[in-house]
Design a protein around this motif. Sequence first.
Motif, PDB file in Angstrom:
ATOM      1  N   LEU A 184      15.467  12.977 -21.382  1.00 13.77           N
ATOM      2  CA  LEU A 184      16.077  12.275 -20.257  1.00 13.77           C
ATOM      3  C   LEU A 184      17.570  12.601 -20.133  1.00 13.77           C
ATOM      4  O   LEU A 184      18.094  12.775 -19.023  1.00 13.77           O
ATOM      5  N   LEU A 185      18.248  12.709 -21.279  1.00 17.19           N
ATOM      6  CA  LEU A 185      19.684  13.019 -21.236  1.00 17.19           C
ATOM      7  C   LEU A 185      19.903  14.350 -20.531  1.00 17.19           C
ATOM      8  O   LEU A 185      20.832  14.501 -19.732  1.00 17.19           O
ATOM      9  N   LYS A 186      18.999  15.314 -20.798  1.00 20.16           N
ATOM     10  CA  LYS A 186      19.182  16.647 -20.197  1.00 20.16           C
ATOM     11  C   LYS A 186      18.677  16.676 -18.757  1.00 20.16           C
ATOM     12  O   LYS A 186      19.321  17.239 -17.880  1.00 20.16           O
ATOM     13  N   SER A 187      17.532  16.026 -18.489  1.00 15.08           N
ATOM     14  CA  SER A 187      16.925  16.172 -17.157  1.00 15.08           C
ATOM     15  C   SER A 187      17.557  15.234 -16.133  1.00 15.08           C
ATOM     16  O   SER A 187      17.795  15.610 -14.994  1.00 15.08           O
ATOM     17  N   LYS A 188      17.878  13.998 -16.509  1.00 13.72           N
ATOM     18  CA  LYS A 188      18.377  13.029 -15.525  1.00 13.72           C
ATOM     19  C   LYS A 188      19.894  12.913 -15.531  1.00 13.72           C
ATOM     20  O   LYS A 188      20.508  12.685 -14.491  1.00 13.72           O
ATOM     21  N   PHE A 189      20.506  13.063 -16.721  1.00  8.22           N
ATOM     22  CA  PHE A 189      21.938  12.772 -16.816  1.00  8.22           C
ATOM     23  C   PHE A 189      22.807  14.025 -16.970  1.00  8.22           C
ATOM     24  O   PHE A 189      24.021  13.910 -17.116  1.00  8.22           O
ATOM     25  N   LEU A 290      34.313   3.759 -10.800  1.00 12.33           N
ATOM     26  CA  LEU A 290      32.882   3.806 -11.133  1.00 12.33           C
ATOM     27  C   LEU A 290      32.040   3.578  -9.880  1.00 12.33           C
ATOM     28  O   LEU A 290      31.047   4.277  -9.649  1.00 12.33           O
ATOM     29  N   SER A 291      32.446   2.603  -9.030  1.00 13.69           N
ATOM     30  CA  SER A 291      31.698   2.316  -7.789  1.00 13.69           C
ATOM     31  C   SER A 291      31.687   3.536  -6.880  1.00 13.69           C
ATOM     32  O   SER A 291      30.663   3.867  -6.274  1.00 13.69           O
ATOM     33  N   GLU A 292      32.842   4.204  -6.787  1.00 15.91           N
ATOM     34  CA  GLU A 292      32.909   5.405  -5.933  1.00 15.91           C
ATOM     35  C   GLU A 292      31.953   6.478  -6.433  1.00 15.91           C
ATOM     36  O   GLU A 292      31.215   7.078  -5.659  1.00 15.91           O
ATOM     37  N   TRP A 293      31.975   6.726  -7.733  1.00 13.48           N
ATOM     38  CA  TRP A 293      31.083   7.749  -8.294  1.00 13.48           C
ATOM     39  C   TRP A 293      29.616   7.361  -8.082  1.00 13.48           C
ATOM     40  O   TRP A 293      28.782   8.227  -7.824  1.00 13.48           O
ATOM     41  N   VAL A 294      29.308   6.049  -8.198  1.00  5.91           N
ATOM     42  CA  VAL A 294      27.920   5.610  -7.958  1.00  5.91           C
ATOM     43  C   VAL A 294      27.559   5.877  -6.495  1.00  5.91           C
ATOM     44  O   VAL A 294      26.502   6.452  -6.191  1.00  5.91           O
ATOM     45  N   LEU A 299      27.299   9.478 -10.376  1.00  8.75           N
ATOM     46  CA  LEU A 299      26.887   8.719 -11.562  1.00  8.75           C
ATOM     47  C   LEU A 299      25.568   8.053 -11.275  1.00  8.75           C
ATOM     48  O   LEU A 299      25.418   7.395 -10.241  1.00  8.75           O
ATOM     49  N   THR A 300      24.626   8.226 -12.181  1.00 12.05           N
ATOM     50  CA  THR A 300      23.364   7.526 -12.032  1.00 12.05           C
ATOM     51  C   THR A 300      23.167   6.654 -13.276  1.00 12.05           C
ATOM     52  O   THR A 300      23.933   6.752 -14.228  1.00 12.05           O
ATOM     53  N   PHE A 301      22.186   5.784 -13.250  1.00 10.62           N
ATOM     54  CA  PHE A 301      22.074   4.822 -14.339  1.00 10.62           C
ATOM     55  C   PHE A 301      20.614   4.518 -14.606  1.00 10.62           C
ATOM     56  O   PHE A 301      19.750   4.756 -13.756  1.00 10.62           O
ATOM     57  N   VAL A 302      20.329   3.992 -15.763  1.00  7.85           N
ATOM     58  CA  VAL A 302      18.963   3.611 -16.096  1.00  7.85           C
ATOM     59  C   VAL A 302      19.021   2.289 -16.866  1.00  7.85           C
ATOM     60  O   VAL A 302      19.991   2.019 -17.575  1.00  7.85           O
ATOM     61  N   GLU A 303      17.988   1.479 -16.664  1.00  6.96           N
ATOM     62  CA  GLU A 303      17.950   0.174 -17.325  1.00  6.96           C
ATOM     63  C   GLU A 303      16.589  -0.016 -17.997  1.00  6.96           C
ATOM     64  O   GLU A 303      15.585   0.512 -17.521  1.00  6.96           O
ATOM     65  N   THR A 304      16.589  -0.789 -19.070  1.00  5.15           N
ATOM     66  CA  THR A 304      15.339  -1.288 -19.643  1.00  5.15           C
ATOM     67  C   THR A 304      15.334  -2.775 -19.338  1.00  5.15           C
ATOM     68  O   THR A 304      16.177  -3.517 -19.852  1.00  5.15           O
ATOM     69  N   ILE A 305      14.429  -3.198 -18.459  1.00  3.61           N
ATOM     70  CA  ILE A 305      14.437  -4.603 -18.033  1.00  3.61           C
ATOM     71  C   ILE A 305      13.243  -5.320 -18.655  1.00  3.61           C
ATOM     72  O   ILE A 305      12.094  -4.945 -18.428  1.00  3.61           O
ATOM     73  N   GLU A 306      13.538  -6.320 -19.455  1.00  2.00           N
ATOM     74  CA  GLU A 306      12.490  -7.199 -20.003  1.00  2.00           C
ATOM     75  C   GLU A 306      12.355  -8.383 -19.051  1.00  2.00           C
ATOM     76  O   GLU A 306      13.349  -8.813 -18.458  1.00  2.00           O
ATOM     77  N   HIS A 307      11.141  -8.895 -18.905  1.00  6.63           N
ATOM     78  CA  HIS A 307      10.923  -9.950 -17.914  1.00  6.63           C
ATOM     79  C   HIS A 307      10.656 -11.283 -18.583  1.00  6.63           C
ATOM     80  O   HIS A 307       9.737 -11.391 -19.403  1.00  6.63           O
ATOM     81  N   ASN A 324      15.637   0.379 -26.212  1.00 12.74           N
ATOM     82  CA  ASN A 324      16.145   0.499 -24.832  1.00 12.74           C
ATOM     83  C   ASN A 324      16.513   1.933 -24.490  1.00 12.74           C
ATOM     84  O   ASN A 324      16.936   2.710 -25.342  1.00 12.74           O
ATOM     85  N   ILE A 325      16.347   2.243 -23.196  1.00 10.26           N
ATOM     86  CA  ILE A 325      16.957   3.453 -22.630  1.00 10.26           C
ATOM     87  C   ILE A 325      17.925   2.933 -21.592  1.00 10.26           C
ATOM     88  O   ILE A 325      17.554   2.137 -20.713  1.00 10.26           O
ATOM     89  N   GLY A 326      19.196   3.325 -21.685  1.00 14.59           N
ATOM     90  CA  GLY A 326      20.209   2.756 -20.793  1.00 14.59           C
ATOM     91  C   GLY A 326      20.428   1.293 -21.126  1.00 14.59           C
ATOM     92  O   GLY A 326      20.240   0.863 -22.263  1.00 14.59           O
ATOM     93  N   LYS A 327      20.783   0.521 -20.106  1.00 16.62           N
ATOM     94  CA  LYS A 327      21.181  -0.880 -20.355  1.00 16.62           C
ATOM     95  C   LYS A 327      19.978  -1.784 -20.542  1.00 16.62           C
ATOM     96  O   LYS A 327      19.081  -1.804 -19.698  1.00 16.62           O
ATOM     97  N   MET A 328      19.968  -2.541 -21.618  1.00 20.14           N
ATOM     98  CA  MET A 328      18.917  -3.545 -21.853  1.00 20.14           C
ATOM     99  C   MET A 328      19.351  -4.849 -21.182  1.00 20.14           C
ATOM    100  O   MET A 328      20.422  -5.387 -21.494  1.00 20.14           O
ATOM    101  N   VAL A 329      18.536  -5.347 -20.234  1.00 21.51           N
ATOM    102  CA  VAL A 329      18.796  -6.651 -19.610  1.00 21.51           C
ATOM    103  C   VAL A 329      17.480  -7.422 -19.541  1.00 21.51           C
ATOM    104  O   VAL A 329      16.402  -6.841 -19.574  1.00 21.51           O
ATOM    105  N   VAL A 330      17.616  -8.732 -19.419  1.00 22.51           N
ATOM    106  CA  VAL A 330      16.441  -9.583 -19.269  1.00 22.51           C
ATOM    107  C   VAL A 330      16.496 -10.215 -17.885  1.00 22.51           C
ATOM    108  O   VAL A 330      17.493 -10.830 -17.506  1.00 22.51           O
ATOM    109  N   GLU A 331      15.417 -10.009 -17.113  1.00 23.00           N
ATOM    110  CA  GLU A 331      15.319 -10.657 -15.812  1.00 23.00           C
ATOM    111  C   GLU A 331      14.702 -12.035 -16.049  1.00 23.00           C
ATOM    112  O   GLU A 331      13.606 -12.146 -16.611  1.00 23.00           O
TER     113      GLU A 331
END
Length: 332
Positions: A184-189, A290-294, A299-307, A324-331
Amino acid sequence: MRSRQIIIASRPKGMPGPDNFVFEDYELPQLNEGELLLQSMFISVDPYMRGRMNDAKSYVPPFELGKPLAGGVVAKVIESKSDNFKTGELVTGFLPWQEKMIVPEKHVQKIDATIAPPSYYLGILGMPGLTAYFGLIHIGKPKAGETLVVSGAAGAVGVVVGQIGKIMGCRVVGIAGSDEKVQLLKSKFGFDEAINYKTTTDLKAAIKAACPNGVDIYFDNVGGEISDAVIRNINFHARIPLCGQIALYNTTELPVGPRIQPWLLTKSVLLQGFIIGNFQSQFPEGIKQLSEWVKEGKLTFVETIEHGFDKLPEALIGLFKGENIGKMVVEV
Ligand code: NDP
């Protein structure tokens, strides 16, 4: 009105377990002037919280036993007694692990969900993104053509560091803990190379092969043996933004590693630890960039979302198992 909260029941020794956390029902107090009733939407789990579970002095005080844990939260205003916030608006702040809560208005800021999904304000447009930006730009001082190595590369901070390194024209090499992360680091980022530290038998040699011109900047998220191997490949006048030491957060006795000072001395290396709070006065500049680059798609991002609110303890523990891959958050 009643809600649920998660309190710290005991302090872990080594890796935290479910027993260190207790779910409680609690009665919300009355909503007073200048206060907001919030419904948590996304709650962040971050490695530094492990340090707050110890009874030890640090740059943030320890969690108090019997009190809720706390951290980054994105929430919706469900009732407002403030002229500055309307029902339905989204806010973020450093808030307790509670499903619903009443907070003074000054404890939260509004977020703009037209720029990015709300949970991104806990990741790329929040503390981890700012950590990547200020640590790399202000301490790493990347120059086009230099080689940047990032450990913890597939995490919330790491993926942003690597992408900013590419924007700055560096060769970027990531170190992470699975083949999926490496791919993923090579293909997406856009990382030029990535190394799986769990399957590589000679990490020093693997870093040398991935960095034929040596390492000019080492963004250190993990410490331990990974950092020992990177520092053996360090270049003259290299910079090391020392961001995290997650490899050591659950150790009960600090290991004695190889001494790194001879490499720092003979290669005139700058190693600088930092806490993101050091840059607080410059946060608006960081968020703007960061907002401008997004928005520009740089800049792209990835999250691991637990529900589910119930998943918070295991999501936090999962950070130390590489779940986790990228940011771990809980919804919630
Ligand atoms: P991550 O999203 O990177 O999550 C943690 C990752 O660390 C895991 O997925 C795992 O990935 C890796 N990891 C866990 N245990 C180990 C270990 N023993 N050895 C090597 N890698 C390990 O977290 P963040 O991006 O939020 O944070 C990264 C680092 O930056 C942390 O050390 C954190 O404390 C620090 N930090 C510092 C800040 C500051 O102000 N200085 C602010 C924010 C974060 P893998 O599968 O690759 O092992």
